[in-house]
Design a protein around this motif. Sequence first.
Motif, PDB file in Angstrom:
ATOM      1  N   VAL A   1       0.846  -1.186   0.000  1.00  0.00           N
ATOM      2  CA  VAL A   1       0.000   0.000   0.000  1.00  0.00           C
ATOM      3  C   VAL A   1       0.887   1.242   0.000  1.00  0.00           C
ATOM      4  CG1 VAL A   1      -1.788   1.279   1.249  1.00  0.00           C
ATOM      5  CG2 VAL A   1      -1.798  -1.220   1.277  1.00  0.00           C
ATOM      6  N   THR A   2       0.675   2.086  -0.984  1.00  0.00           N
ATOM      7  CA  THR A   2       1.436   3.330  -1.057  1.00  0.00           C
ATOM      8  C   THR A   2       0.591   4.446  -0.457  1.00  0.00           C
ATOM      9  OG1 THR A   2       2.393   2.502  -3.093  1.00  0.00           O
ATOM     10  CG2 THR A   2       2.757   4.831  -2.588  1.00  0.00           C
ATOM     11  N   LEU A   3       1.228   5.183   0.444  1.00  0.00           N
ATOM     12  CA  LEU A   3       0.509   6.210   1.201  1.00  0.00           C
ATOM     13  C   LEU A   3       1.154   7.563   0.981  1.00  0.00           C
ATOM     14  CD1 LEU A   3       0.418   4.145   4.497  1.00  0.00           C
ATOM     15  CD2 LEU A   3      -1.596   4.698   3.114  1.00  0.00           C
ATOM     16  N   GLN A   4       0.336   8.575   1.090  1.00  0.00           N
ATOM     17  CA  GLN A   4       0.818   9.938   0.925  1.00  0.00           C
ATOM     18  C   GLN A   4       0.258  10.778   2.069  1.00  0.00           C
ATOM     19  OE1 GLN A   4       0.692  11.983  -3.071  1.00  0.00           O
ATOM     20  NE2 GLN A   4      -1.022  12.973  -2.039  1.00  0.00           N
ATOM     21  N   CYS A   5       1.084  11.698   2.515  1.00  0.00           N
ATOM     22  CA  CYS A   5       0.671  12.567   3.610  1.00  0.00           C
ATOM     23  C   CYS A   5      -0.360  13.583   3.109  1.00  0.00           C
ATOM     24  CB  CYS A   5       1.916  13.278   4.125  1.00  0.00           C
ATOM     25  SG  CYS A   5       1.580  14.343   5.483  1.00  0.00           S
ATOM     26  N   THR A   6      -1.427  13.775   3.891  1.00  0.00           N
ATOM     27  CA  THR A   6      -2.472  14.713   3.454  1.00  0.00           C
ATOM     28  C   THR A   6      -2.233  16.122   3.974  1.00  0.00           C
ATOM     29  OG1 THR A   6      -3.837  14.134   5.369  1.00  0.00           O
ATOM     30  CG2 THR A   6      -4.299  12.969   3.315  1.00  0.00           C
TER      31      THR A   6
END
Lengths: 631, 631
Positions: free
Chosen positions: A179-184
């Motif tokens: 799972v690739t996540l990005q900071c919001t």
Amino acid sequence: MQFYLNGLRTGDPMTEPAAEGAPQTVLPDTTDVLIVGSGPAGLVLAAQLSQFPSIRTRIVERRAGPLLMGQADGVACRTVEMFEAFGLSERLLREAYWVNETVFWRPDAQDRGTIKRTGRVQDTETGLSEFPHVIVNQARIQDYLLDVMRRSAQRFEPDYGLEVVDVQRDDTDDYPVHVTLQCTDAGRPQELVTVRARYVVGCDGARSRVRTAIGQTLRGDAANHAWGVMDALAVTDFPDIRLKAAIQSASKGNLLIIPREGGYLVRFYVDLGEVTPENRDSIKQTTVDRIIETAQGILHPYSLDVKEVAWFSVYEVGQRLTERFDDALAPDGTAREPRIFIAGDACHTHSAKAGQGMNVSMQDGFNLGWKLGAVLQQRSDVELLRTYSDERQPIAQELIDFDKEWSAMMAAPPKDPGRPEAGGVDPAELQAYFVRAGRYTAGVATRYRRGMLTGEATHQALAKGFPIGMRFHSAPVIRVADAKPVHLGHAARADGRWRLYAFSDAGGNALRGLCDHLATAPGSILRLATPEHADIDSVLDLRAVLQQPHREVRLEDLPALLLPRKGCHGLVDYEKAFTSDAATDIFDERGIDRERGALVVVRPDQYVAHVLPLDDYAELSAFFRPILRLP
Amino acid sequence: MQFYLNGLRTGDPMTEPAAEGAPQTVLPDTTDVLIVGSGPAGLVLAAQLSQFPSIRTRIVERRAGPLLMGQADGVACRTVEMFEAFGLSERLLREAYWVNETVFWRPDAQDRGTIKRTGRVQDTETGLSEFPHVIVNQARIQDYLLDVMRRSAQRFEPDYGLEVVDVQRDDTDDYPVHVTLQCTDAGRPQELVTVRARYVVGCDGARSRVRTAIGQTLRGDAANHAWGVMDALAVTDFPDIRLKAAIQSASKGNLLIIPREGGYLVRFYVDLGEVTPENRDSIKQTTVDRIIETAQGILHPYSLDVKEVAWFSVYEVGQRLTERFDDALAPDGTAREPRIFIAGDACHTHSAKAGQGMNVSMQDGFNLGWKLGAVLQQRSDVELLRTYSDERQPIAQELIDFDKEWSAMMAAPPKDPGRPEAGGVDPAELQAYFVRAGRYTAGVATRYRRGMLTGEATHQALAKGFPIGMRFHSAPVIRVADAKPVHLGHAARADGRWRLYAFSDAGGNALRGLCDHLATAPGSILRLATPEHADIDSVLDLRAVLQQPHREVRLEDLPALLLPRKGCHGLVDYEKAFTSDAATDIFDERGIDRERGALVVVRPDQYVAHVLPLDDYAELSAFFRPILRLP
């Protein structure tokens, strides 16, 4: 509440001692379970998984912190039953509004421009559950669950401000879901982070990216229905403002009033009708002032003076559902082990009217939680995980069917007795439907179909009041060792264990036989299922209900399995044997065969899995063999 | 639970918004109230005072931090009732052991070297209180109270590690009590600090320095009685180990078993006899092994295998009492305003046997708390403070009388039917006494004498079940506006307010008359007592109980005073009107005159102050005039 089994600890016994290294504040590269989204489904799942110290779980959330306001608020009886298993029922019942009665208002036949009370019913049928139907802000529900996680050995907190940008599956990896996540948070570095997980659960709402990643689509209504929802502090002379009230006006529309926690706050649902391409923009722009005006119009001749709007939203929703709740069908149509699941609004959306969305979502999380726990603890094979989609998808479908009927009724104009040809819903019909639908809205109508976890009803007659596939309907009993009046169903904690409730036969021989078999027979499923050095009740937790009054039970005569030795000191657990309460005989109350007794097998999520004769050891073993990994 | 009156707040509604500058971590030079000692009396007092945001309170404690273990554990029904007013009853009931039944064991007539169960009784008489008698470690009780303080607007925490070295009174100062404190941590600077306080309360235990400072002395027993007390995790085949058990052996001594919270822990009290100058040293040196051996001897033929001793103490206590609980008599014998008070063990000590010490100490704190609150908020004159010693000293005396009788019985050898001439207590007599004494040990026997706060019983016949001077005995009712089944007595919060429970007359005219009088008459005590701009129920909180079924009550017809407008928005408070519960008619249950109704006046600490006819406005005003400071 049992504690101090392995020695006394100071401080709050509801808080587990912290595990080494807990809390782990940095998001790790790998985890057993990654939950996406900290709504009701995700938090019930996380709270459940937090009860298994050996399982590593993380939960990521787009928002910068916990939910503070708004959204759902109805808590069905069934949900309170589940909360009891998490140790949360008392504070919920203390804080929440209790829906005791519901009233119906319709246009006054004498003066159709005004409204008149036409019915008043008990909200929840007597005896349906030991708990009431209550109302409290979703934010508070989530706070309770966060508190359970925080008190667990892992001191578990969500990782806020992270959103999913990609989900891939690579079955060659021990952690096959990437799972690739990005900071919001725009203020933080925007580099992408990848977490590899054994299992991923998308609880990321109606716009779920996890759902998209597994190729599932919400299907159903062509159009959405819109509601103006407002939490307000208001002054009114409408006399039923502290009762749940369904109000149909002759021409101003329909209104649902839900009193809220604290004695002053009230939620208003104003029906804004079906959303079409033509009206979507104007509906979306509905202002709070317009909602207030509409509510005032509907309540005429009563006044409504809104002093403070605590929360307001135009809620637009269709009744939609995905085909599966997991990725167990590969893109090429072949079956594979499920690794990615979706739960809650990610796979089913509902009208606000029946107050079901949050409740069903939490039951998704409760259904999946113990199964992931059993597989990750290697107590069960991965086959168990297939039952999640198999069980929950049809339930969501049933709910949508029910919800559509209910929403249509709530949305339709009331029938005008003077102009029957104009159609509309007869208010008496609405009220009658409401009463019939009570079990549904209480959340206790769920019935899982025959399957791996739901036995054949061959012996159902031994315990008529515990229908196989439905939730275990608790009843009061007396605990033998300390003469305490308790609810039998509250023996169930959210700890991943199965409960075997053995209701004694008249003579007691069959009960003794069962205890001896389970304790000593080489083929005993209880012995086989229990890991070496683990407490004898750590997988299958046997409880017995005797027929004689509690003062006539001699503790000395109980089978050893009902006074098991546990923990590092080999202490005796005195909470396994019960008898009927003097006021409520559970054998009568739940239709137990007094002559033969009954063994009621209950799943870790409180559903009745099987009803068997006390002496049908073979069938008991046969039922558990596919579920439990045995030596 | 009511909240959001002045607008919605996010987060836990049980936590008040922090006041500006809270918490104040540095000990200030001056304070309204300085409490010395953070035991049960001190913490109930502090928790009560923390509910009044305008009052500055500090509490100093010799220990370096909160109590972690040991000491008292019995929580009487009456104490749970008080805890309900602090919002603590649910967690206490969840966590604690419930004393449901008590058993009696005596030497077996056939074999006097062994013991045999001779009686089994319900611990608490049915209907005595809506709450059970429970057991939980004193440390947990104190944690709950600390939590109340922490959630208050002042975010109030004790100042640990400080002991009193001197107390002086200087009536020329606005803060007339000067307390010199010294740090108990040898590692910290040892300079002395002086705090000047308007009032000082010594809750500093049997060796109270505050008591010494006001010249009071504990008087009573010449000798102390000693008990070996042990909290243990043990394995036994004694069948009543999860019941409260009073065991008399023929020659090995007496033992009291109190099961404890969590299902495994047990407290053992072993009688070590009277302490004399000759045996004091040897008794003090009693080892835990000796206690275990004695318990094993008494339990013969049952085994006792102690696996872990969680806490152990040789507890030596006499029954002693001071003459006054305040400094209202100057050293020269003249009367003066009381400024220094003592509470709990500082002014009365008890045997451990009746389980009364902690409970009575907490009631001291509860009695004094609202009075200090009323005087410091200038709602009452200082005369009110005299009632603390006047009320609590005789209660402590009664308790000691009861305790002596009870302890003597528990300590005496059992009568040997074969040798009646040897004397001793007949076990049947012990059991009968236990049953009779039930109201005492439940804490509900307290009855304040006629005085400033306790009216003449002229009209007692109007409400026979609410004896003047005794605690308000709650009963179930239905709240009219939301049809919720509630306990009438739980309307009482620990907020310093008086409750006026108006039980309607048959026609309802007298009730309406009372409401009209209180709301509008120039001489209305309610109007006079309520400060300008304050909510109409902020000093005297009127609640009405109607006679008709709740669905027959029309909210529109209620007197305005029963739907008061409150808070910054003028919202309606819907929680003032009740009716009888269908199952329990409170008019029958509490002997209310159905024809005439009754007005029951209840103090902020839940004691019935007066019973009056609904229309005796003059007497109502006359009662309150000496208590409340009126314009």
